[in-house]
Scaffold this motif. Sequence first.
Motif, short mmCIF file in Angstrom:
data_model
loop_
_atom_site.label_atom_id
_atom_site.label_comp_id
_atom_site.label_asym_id
_atom_site.label_seq_id
_atom_site.Cartn_x
_atom_site.Cartn_y
_atom_site.Cartn_z
N GLU A 249 -27.67 -24.67 10.53
CA GLU A 249 -26.53 -25.37 9.93
C GLU A 249 -26.62 -25.33 8.41
O GLU A 249 -25.86 -26.02 7.73
N GLU A 250 -27.53 -24.55 7.85
CA GLU A 250 -27.87 -24.64 6.44
C GLU A 250 -27.32 -23.51 5.59
O GLU A 250 -27.06 -22.41 6.07
N VAL A 251 -27.15 -23.80 4.31
CA VAL A 251 -27.08 -22.77 3.27
C VAL A 251 -28.26 -23.06 2.34
O VAL A 251 -28.62 -24.22 2.13
N PHE A 252 -28.89 -22.04 1.81
CA PHE A 252 -30.15 -22.26 1.10
C PHE A 252 -30.38 -21.22 0.02
O PHE A 252 -29.79 -20.14 0.02
N THR A 253 -31.25 -21.58 -0.92
CA THR A 253 -31.65 -20.67 -1.98
C THR A 253 -33.10 -20.97 -2.37
O THR A 253 -33.76 -21.80 -1.73
N ALA A 254 -33.57 -20.32 -3.41
CA ALA A 254 -34.92 -20.54 -3.90
C ALA A 254 -34.87 -21.31 -5.21
O ALA A 254 -33.99 -21.08 -6.04
N PRO A 255 -35.80 -22.24 -5.42
CA PRO A 255 -35.86 -22.95 -6.70
C PRO A 255 -36.63 -22.12 -7.72
O PRO A 255 -37.37 -21.19 -7.37
N LEU A 256 -36.48 -22.46 -8.99
CA LEU A 256 -37.36 -21.94 -10.01
C LEU A 256 -38.71 -22.61 -9.82
O LEU A 256 -38.81 -23.84 -9.82
N LYS A 257 -39.76 -21.82 -9.65
CA LYS A 257 -41.07 -22.37 -9.31
C LYS A 257 -41.49 -23.51 -10.22
O LYS A 257 -41.99 -24.55 -9.75
N THR A 258 -41.28 -23.37 -11.52
CA THR A 258 -41.77 -24.36 -12.49
C THR A 258 -40.69 -25.36 -12.88
O THR A 258 -40.87 -26.11 -13.85
N GLY A 259 -39.57 -25.39 -12.14
CA GLY A 259 -38.43 -26.20 -12.57
C GLY A 259 -38.13 -27.42 -11.73
O GLY A 259 -37.00 -27.90 -11.72
N VAL A 260 -39.13 -27.95 -11.03
CA VAL A 260 -38.90 -29.11 -10.16
C VAL A 260 -39.59 -30.33 -10.78
O VAL A 260 -40.79 -30.28 -11.07
#
Length: 410
Positions: A249-260
């Motif tokens: 049921e999802e849409v998804f992407t990748a985060p910036l590794k150092t941006g959380v």
Amino acid sequence: MSDFQTKLNKYAELAVKIGVNIQPGQALVINAPITAAEFVRLVAEKAYGVGASLVKVNWSDESITRQTFEHAAPETFTKAPTWYAGEMTEFAENGAAVMAVISENPDALKGIDPERIANFQKTRGAALAKYRAYQMSDKISWNVIAVPSQPWADKVFPELPAEERVAQLWEAIFHTVRIDQENPIAAWHEHLNNLENKANVLNAKKYKKLHYIAPGTDLTIELPKGHLWAQGDSINAKGHSFVANLPTEEVFTAPLKTGVNGVVSSTKPLSHGGNIIDNFSLTFENGKIVSVSAEKGQDSLEHLISMDEGAKYLGEVALVPHHSPISESNILYYNTLFDENASNHLAIGMAYAFCLEGGKEMDEEQQIAHGLNSSVTHVDFMIGSGEMDIYGISEDGTREPVFLKGNWAF
């Protein structure tokens, strides 16, 4: 044929035609527990029916697995399974599809030394790195699908008479994967189109950051330049579609590794490594998990984020509306395949290369240079609820709602 057998046949057909989408002359590898034998035999029949060249099944047994973790020599869990990694890599190199049939008891390894489990996962993950690269870059078709077992059904439906629990879990699963609809395959094509429309809107926005606000959560996630939002179906290296998760049921992407940055709290239990981790929170600074707290499973959580350096960072950001079939069923599955599709979620560990423009053609070093995380693990955990708001922040600082009260704002 009984109503159940009719549905089971449709489920096997869905797994083959929508899940891995077997092509004539393609091999299929199935990793499955022995309790799922009836379903696996049907999948093999359907796969050969559409022209599969070979169906190879790797069986497992929950009881033997627990005995191994209890009694095997310690070095068993730190010795790389090169034989298995070699087989899986060879199949991937030759374009085989891979299906994982899951049916595990969420408490299967309760009481086992967490270090043994962590050592096994870390060693196995490292050995399978080459195969996982094929999988995480969508070079091959792969799929995860579930069948009930008695211990799992006992966990999900403790209020029912024991003899009714497995049948009830079957019906719940059939509903989540649209088997109870007149034409499940047509229903799936429509559903995947709807998810694609959401992903297209987000890809057009090109947000720089997402800001999550909910009870116990105040988290900002920066997205890498060139990030791509994906949905349920993917395209393999030969141009054939497949659906990695049934249900999805999802849409998804990748985060910036150092941006959380900030704090996020779980909203559902996480079944991981045969143990339950519950009521936990993670604190991030510049992408890295700097502290964790769990009411249940603290040791398991600490071992998870210590598997390697990449296990201290995120690899996935996924959006799932609170008003979705699994969420509205009010069933807690104690199984990530289902629970993640009832809730916004994040994943610790490896990022998907296809969530970055040109990512599929990049090697690992290039992916890392573009902000993606690398790890031997990838573990989803649930953070969504009807109280969560998410705002998209553009490059110029413009802020607009993406989710309000747990559901899409557009």
